[in-house]
Scaffold this motif. Structure first.
Motif, PDB file in Angstrom:
ATOM      1  N   ILE A  60      -0.359  -2.471  11.694  1.00 31.78           N
ATOM      2  CA  ILE A  60       1.011  -2.702  11.220  1.00 31.78           C
ATOM      3  C   ILE A  60       1.544  -1.413  10.605  1.00 31.78           C
ATOM      4  O   ILE A  60       0.829  -0.744   9.854  1.00 31.78           O
ATOM      5  CB  ILE A  60       1.062  -3.836  10.178  1.00 31.78           C
ATOM      6  N   ASP A  61       2.784  -1.079  10.926  1.00 24.42           N
ATOM      7  CA  ASP A  61       3.445   0.070  10.300  1.00 24.42           C
ATOM      8  C   ASP A  61       4.472  -0.464   9.307  1.00 24.42           C
ATOM      9  O   ASP A  61       5.549  -0.914   9.716  1.00 24.42           O
ATOM     10  CB  ASP A  61       4.134   0.936  11.360  1.00 24.42           C
ATOM     11  N   PRO A  62       4.168  -0.443   7.994  1.00 23.23           N
ATOM     12  CA  PRO A  62       5.092  -1.002   6.996  1.00 23.23           C
ATOM     13  C   PRO A  62       6.387  -0.215   6.858  1.00 23.23           C
ATOM     14  O   PRO A  62       7.439  -0.790   6.592  1.00 23.23           O
ATOM     15  CB  PRO A  62       4.267  -0.956   5.706  1.00 23.23           C
ATOM     16  N   ASN A  63       6.326   1.099   7.063  1.00 24.24           N
ATOM     17  CA  ASN A  63       7.534   1.918   6.940  1.00 24.24           C
ATOM     18  C   ASN A  63       8.527   1.604   8.054  1.00 24.24           C
ATOM     19  O   ASN A  63       9.719   1.422   7.812  1.00 24.24           O
ATOM     20  CB  ASN A  63       7.177   3.406   6.972  1.00 24.24           C
ATOM     21  N   ARG A  64       8.036   1.536   9.269  1.00 27.90           N
ATOM     22  CA  ARG A  64       8.922   1.216  10.390  1.00 27.90           C
ATOM     23  C   ARG A  64       9.387  -0.240  10.325  1.00 27.90           C
ATOM     24  O   ARG A  64      10.481  -0.570  10.777  1.00 27.90           O
ATOM     25  CB  ARG A  64       8.219   1.506  11.713  1.00 27.90           C
ATOM     26  N   THR A  65       8.556  -1.095   9.762  1.00 30.87           N
ATOM     27  CA  THR A  65       8.947  -2.491   9.568  1.00 30.87           C
ATOM     28  C   THR A  65      10.141  -2.571   8.632  1.00 30.87           C
ATOM     29  O   THR A  65      11.116  -3.286   8.891  1.00 30.87           O
ATOM     30  CB  THR A  65       7.774  -3.307   8.988  1.00 30.87           C
ATOM     31  N   MET A  66      10.077  -1.849   7.538  1.00 32.38           N
ATOM     32  CA  MET A  66      11.169  -1.861   6.567  1.00 32.38           C
ATOM     33  C   MET A  66      12.425  -1.221   7.137  1.00 32.38           C
ATOM     34  O   MET A  66      13.536  -1.709   6.927  1.00 32.38           O
ATOM     35  CB  MET A  66      10.745  -1.139   5.291  1.00 32.38           C
ATOM     36  N   GLY A 110     -11.210 -10.697  13.614  1.00 31.80           N
ATOM     37  CA  GLY A 110     -10.711  -9.340  13.762  1.00 31.80           C
ATOM     38  C   GLY A 110     -10.331  -8.718  12.427  1.00 31.80           C
ATOM     39  O   GLY A 110     -10.481  -9.336  11.378  1.00 31.80           O
ATOM     40  N   TRP A 111      -9.837  -7.506  12.507  1.00 32.61           N
ATOM     41  CA  TRP A 111      -9.430  -6.787  11.303  1.00 32.61           C
ATOM     42  C   TRP A 111      -8.036  -6.207  11.502  1.00 32.61           C
ATOM     43  O   TRP A 111      -7.576  -6.013  12.620  1.00 32.61           O
ATOM     44  CB  TRP A 111     -10.430  -5.664  10.989  1.00 32.61           C
ATOM     45  N   TYR A 112      -7.364  -5.987  10.394  1.00 32.17           N
ATOM     46  CA  TYR A 112      -6.044  -5.362  10.471  1.00 32.17           C
ATOM     47  C   TYR A 112      -5.989  -4.215   9.471  1.00 32.17           C
ATOM     48  O   TYR A 112      -6.704  -4.198   8.477  1.00 32.17           O
ATOM     49  CB  TYR A 112      -4.931  -6.376  10.185  1.00 32.17           C
ATOM     50  N   HIS A 113      -5.162  -3.230   9.754  1.00 34.03           N
ATOM     51  CA  HIS A 113      -4.926  -2.149   8.808  1.00 34.03           C
ATOM     52  C   HIS A 113      -3.545  -1.561   9.064  1.00 34.03           C
ATOM     53  O   HIS A 113      -2.880  -1.915  10.042  1.00 34.03           O
ATOM     54  CB  HIS A 113      -6.016  -1.069   8.907  1.00 34.03           C
ATOM     55  N   SER A 114      -3.097  -0.705   8.191  1.00 31.65           N
ATOM     56  CA  SER A 114      -1.748  -0.163   8.297  1.00 31.65           C
ATOM     57  C   SER A 114      -1.752   1.294   8.731  1.00 31.65           C
ATOM     58  O   SER A 114      -2.703   2.032   8.471  1.00 31.65           O
ATOM     59  CB  SER A 114      -1.014  -0.299   6.949  1.00 31.65           C
ATOM     60  N   HIS A 115      -0.673   1.681   9.399  1.00 32.63           N
ATOM     61  CA  HIS A 115      -0.392   3.072   9.751  1.00 32.63           C
ATOM     62  C   HIS A 115       0.990   3.388   9.179  1.00 32.63           C
ATOM     63  O   HIS A 115       1.986   3.267   9.886  1.00 32.63           O
ATOM     64  CB  HIS A 115      -0.381   3.270  11.266  1.00 32.63           C
ATOM     65  N   PRO A 116       1.076   3.778   7.923  1.00 27.45           N
ATOM     66  CA  PRO A 116       2.389   3.976   7.283  1.00 27.45           C
ATOM     67  C   PRO A 116       3.176   5.142   7.885  1.00 27.45           C
ATOM     68  O   PRO A 116       2.886   6.300   7.625  1.00 27.45           O
ATOM     69  CB  PRO A 116       2.025   4.274   5.811  1.00 27.45           C
ATOM     70  N   GLY A 117       4.149   4.806   8.728  1.00 24.46           N
ATOM     71  CA  GLY A 117       5.054   5.818   9.251  1.00 24.46           C
ATOM     72  C   GLY A 117       4.677   6.451  10.566  1.00 24.46           C
ATOM     73  O   GLY A 117       5.431   7.262  11.089  1.00 24.46           O
ATOM     74  N   TYR A 118       3.517   6.109  11.164  1.00 27.56           N
ATOM     75  CA  TYR A 118       3.166   6.776  12.423  1.00 27.56           C
ATOM     76  C   TYR A 118       2.784   5.817  13.543  1.00 27.56           C
ATOM     77  O   TYR A 118       2.067   6.175  14.474  1.00 27.56           O
ATOM     78  CB  TYR A 118       2.079   7.842  12.220  1.00 27.56           C
ATOM     79  N   ARG A 134      12.447   7.015   1.727  1.00 28.59           N
ATOM     80  CA  ARG A 134      13.048   8.341   1.699  1.00 28.59           C
ATOM     81  C   ARG A 134      12.090   9.409   2.235  1.00 28.59           C
ATOM     82  O   ARG A 134      12.462  10.245   3.050  1.00 28.59           O
ATOM     83  CB  ARG A 134      13.479   8.670   0.273  1.00 28.59           C
ATOM     84  N   ASP A 135      10.835   9.374   1.769  1.00 27.77           N
ATOM     85  CA  ASP A 135       9.848  10.353   2.242  1.00 27.77           C
ATOM     86  C   ASP A 135       9.574  10.187   3.732  1.00 27.77           C
ATOM     87  O   ASP A 135       9.431  11.175   4.466  1.00 27.77           O
ATOM     88  CB  ASP A 135       8.541  10.211   1.454  1.00 27.77           C
ATOM     89  N   TYR A 136       9.498   8.938   4.162  1.00 28.21           N
ATOM     90  CA  TYR A 136       9.265   8.646   5.575  1.00 28.21           C
ATOM     91  C   TYR A 136      10.405   9.197   6.429  1.00 28.21           C
ATOM     92  O   TYR A 136      10.169   9.829   7.477  1.00 28.21           O
ATOM     93  CB  TYR A 136       9.135   7.133   5.762  1.00 28.21           C
ATOM     94  N   SER A 137      11.646   9.001   5.987  1.00 27.61           N
ATOM     95  CA  SER A 137      12.810   9.493   6.733  1.00 27.61           C
ATOM     96  C   SER A 137      12.811  11.019   6.796  1.00 27.61           C
ATOM     97  O   SER A 137      13.128  11.610   7.837  1.00 27.61           O
ATOM     98  CB  SER A 137      14.101   8.999   6.074  1.00 27.61           C
ATOM     99  N   THR A 138      12.450  11.643   5.675  1.00 29.40           N
ATOM    100  CA  THR A 138      12.397  13.109   5.645  1.00 29.40           C
ATOM    101  C   THR A 138      11.347  13.631   6.620  1.00 29.40           C
ATOM    102  O   THR A 138      11.587  14.604   7.355  1.00 29.40           O
ATOM    103  CB  THR A 138      12.067  13.598   4.226  1.00 29.40           C
ATOM    104  N   ARG A 139      10.170  12.987   6.647  1.00 30.72           N
ATOM    105  CA  ARG A 139       9.112  13.404   7.571  1.00 30.72           C
ATOM    106  C   ARG A 139       9.553  13.215   9.020  1.00 30.72           C
ATOM    107  O   ARG A 139       9.228  14.029   9.889  1.00 30.72           O
ATOM    108  CB  ARG A 139       7.826  12.608   7.309  1.00 30.72           C
ATOM    109  N   GLN A 140      10.288  12.142   9.278  1.00 24.83           N
ATOM    110  CA  GLN A 140      10.772  11.905  10.634  1.00 24.83           C
ATOM    111  C   GLN A 140      11.712  13.011  11.101  1.00 24.83           C
ATOM    112  O   GLN A 140      11.623  13.486  12.231  1.00 24.83           O
ATOM    113  CB  GLN A 140      11.503  10.554  10.696  1.00 24.83           C
ATOM    114  N   GLY A 145       0.791  -1.224   0.000  1.00 26.26           N
ATOM    115  CA  GLY A 145       0.000   0.000   0.000  1.00 26.26           C
ATOM    116  C   GLY A 145       0.822   1.271   0.000  1.00 26.26           C
ATOM    117  O   GLY A 145       0.286   2.349  -0.251  1.00 26.26           O
ATOM    118  N   GLY A 146       2.131   1.152   0.299  1.00 25.94           N
ATOM    119  CA  GLY A 146       2.967   2.352   0.351  1.00 25.94           C
ATOM    120  C   GLY A 146       2.491   3.284   1.453  1.00 25.94           C
ATOM    121  O   GLY A 146       2.329   2.882   2.607  1.00 25.94           O
ATOM    122  N   ASN A 147       2.222   4.548   1.090  1.00 27.48           N
ATOM    123  CA  ASN A 147       1.745   5.529   2.071  1.00 27.48           C
ATOM    124  C   ASN A 147       0.226   5.558   2.187  1.00 27.48           C
ATOM    125  O   ASN A 147      -0.330   6.419   2.885  1.00 27.48           O
ATOM    126  CB  ASN A 147       2.261   6.929   1.705  1.00 27.48           C
TER     127      ASN A 147
END
Length: 339
Positions: free
Chosen positions: A168-174, A133-141, A257-263, A70-72
């Motif tokens: 699940i946070d895919p950005n922090r996972t990566m 149950g259900w799952y969803h992502s929080h990309p980067g937060y 890269r975008d995730y790191s910049t936002r951080q 899903g990316g962001n």
């Protein structure tokens, strides 16, 4: 690096325990026993009844692959499983045709139709477990429940118990190389939570802190464990081959890269706010004097350390890939630069 070694490392990082072949009964679904457990409705007497979630390696890797795809954009899916005692077992998971932005993921009519059809086909194929149950992502937060998530989970717990929410946070996972995941259940609407609400610290972006803080006492986290068995080895091999290729083809430094910049931007703003709070009315510094709770400066320090560790992890990953696939060494690189 051989893919089998990489898979073993992934399993160690996420503490995936192999179920003893003699205990493979965890995969056996007794419909009558499940109905009896649900009929007792133990969650009504104790809102904290369910304390632990055990996720199969198959379900875990499916959810992570879906979240990363899903990316962001936030993604959403459902999980199938059962309950036993105070433990919820997630045996499998499947994606829903739903996407959202930031902290708002809502299932539309087509998603419900898809869900019903999928569950019917799954039972025909021998997958008898109900949706749990259900799952969803929080990309980067981070892994927590937003206001919309809390409302969704409360509604589901009201009509579809037992029910659990996984984030699940895919950005922090990566970036971290380990699955960043959380499992939660909400309290009843009129329930008064007693306790200090302390939990493991996690980095929350400034623009999400208000939403996080307002609803933090509306739910509680469950302990998470993972397992696998000889029964699902072949399917796990097939899924891992796809996951392994995606991991090799992506660089945490480039993909995130975008995730790191936002951080970094978020960290700079937090430092600015902390600096302003530490100034006295006459312009001097009086320090960060909180005694009973963690200071803001301490939290910012943890955030900066986390960013540094993730950056180092990305650099190490790139160097290893360069050495393995381009057959280069640091000494060779230095020689090339000299010429």
């Amino acid at each position: 690096m051989d893919q089998s070694i990489a898979r073993k490392n992934w399993e160690l990082e996420n503490n995936i325990q192999t179920v003893n072949p003699e205990q493979d009964k965890i995969y056996y679904y007794d419909e009558q026993l499940y109905k009896d457990n649900v009929a007792r409705q133990p969650w009504k007497n104790d809102p904290h009844h369910y304390k632990r979630v055990e996720i199969s390696a198959i379900a875990l890797i499916k959810m992570v692959m879906h979240a990363r795809s899903g990316g962001n954009i936030e993604i959403m899916g459902l999980m199938q499983g059962k309950v036993s005692g105070n433990t919820m077992y997630i045996m499998d998971a499947f994606a829903l045709p739903v996407e959202g932005t930031e902290t708002r993921v809502n299932a539309q009519n087509e998603a419900y139709e898809y869900m019903v059809t999928y569950m019917e086909k799954a039972k025909q194929a021998g997958r008898m477990e109900n949706a749990i149950g259900w799952y969803h992502s929080h990309p980067g937060y981070g892994c927590w429940l937003s206001g919309i998530d809390v409302s969704t989970q409360m509604l589901n717990q009201q009509y579809q118990e037992p029910w659990v929410a996984v984030v699940i946070d895919p950005n922090r996972t990566m970036s971290a190389g380990k699955v960043d995941i959380g499992a939660f259940r909400t309290y009843p609407k009129d329930y008064k939570h007693i306790g200090d609400g302390t939990s493991e610290y996690q980095t929350i972006p400034l623009d999400k802190i208000e939403d996080f803080g307002v609803h933090a006492k509306s739910y509680y986290p469950l302990e998470i464990a993972h397992f696998k068995s000889t029964l699902d080895t072949h399917l796990l091999d097939v899924l891992w081959n796809k996951y392994w290729v995606n991991t090799l083809s992506q660089s945490p430094l480039l993909t995130n890269r975008d995730y790191s910049t936002r951080q970094m931007t978020d960290l700079a703003e937090k430092l600015k706010q902390t600096n302003e709070k530490m100034k006295g009315r006459m312009g001097g510094y009086y320090g960060d004097r909180k005694k009973n709770e963690e200071s803001q400066l301490s939290k910012v320090t943890k955030d900066s350390a986390k960013i540094a560790v993730e950056a180092v992890h990305g650099m190490i990953s790139q160097v290893l890939k360069d050495s393995l696939f381009n057959h280069t060494t640091p000494s060779q690189n230095n020689t090339q630069h000299e010429y």
